[in-house]
Design a protein around this motif. Structure first.
Motif: not given
Length: 119
Positions: A42-43, A46, A79-80, A82-83, A87
Motif C-alpha cells: 500500500s505504501s 500510495r 483507496p490509495r 483516498r488515503e 492525509a
C-alpha cells in the motif's frame, strides 16, 4: 424475527447465535506477515500515486487516469488516492474531466497546485 429461530421463539441471553466466530485472541504468524506485506505494498502504491500527481502538476489526474497510467485495478488505485486525500497530501482541484464512459470525474492535484479561490 429471523431465519434462525422458529416462529414465536424468543431467544434469551446465551441462546442467541453469533453472526460470526470471534477472532482469535492473538493473531497467527501468517496474519501478522500478511498485514506487514499488505502495508508495504500500500505504501509503495500510495507513493506511485503521489509521484504521478506531482508529475501532472496543475493538470492533475482523475481516478480513472491514475488507474490507467499506473496500470492498477480500481480497487487499489482509488483507496490509495483516498488515503492521500485523508492525509492532506492530495486535494480535489475543483475541476472535472470526462471519463471514458462520459461521466464527470474529480481531478485530483497536490495541495500546492489547487487553484486559488477568488473573492
Amino acid at each position: 424475527m429471523s431465519d434462525y429461530y422458529p416462529a414465536g421463539y424468543r431467544p434469551r441471553g446465551d441462546d442467541r447465535l453469533p453472526l460470526f466466530d470471534p477472532p482469535p485472541a492473538t493473531p497467527s504468524a501468517t496474519s501478522v506477515a500478511a498485514k506487514a506485506s499488505s502495508a508495504a505494498r500500500s505504501s509503495t502504491v500510495r507513493r506511485r500515486v503521489l509521484d504521478l500527481l506531482c508529475r501532472r502538476g496543475r493538470f492533475g489526474a482523475t481516478d480513472e487516469e491514475i488507474r490507467e497510467e499506473l496500470d492498477l485495478p480500481e480497487s487499489t488505485a482509488r483507496p490509495r488516492r483516498r488515503e492521500l486525500v485523508m492525509a492532506g497530501r492530495a486535494v480535489a482541484s475543483g475541476q472535472t474531466r470526462k471519463s471514458a464512459k462520459g461521466c464527470a470525474m474529480t481531478v485530483w492535484v497536490l495541495p500546492e497546485h489547487r487553484p486559488q479561490q477568488t473573492s
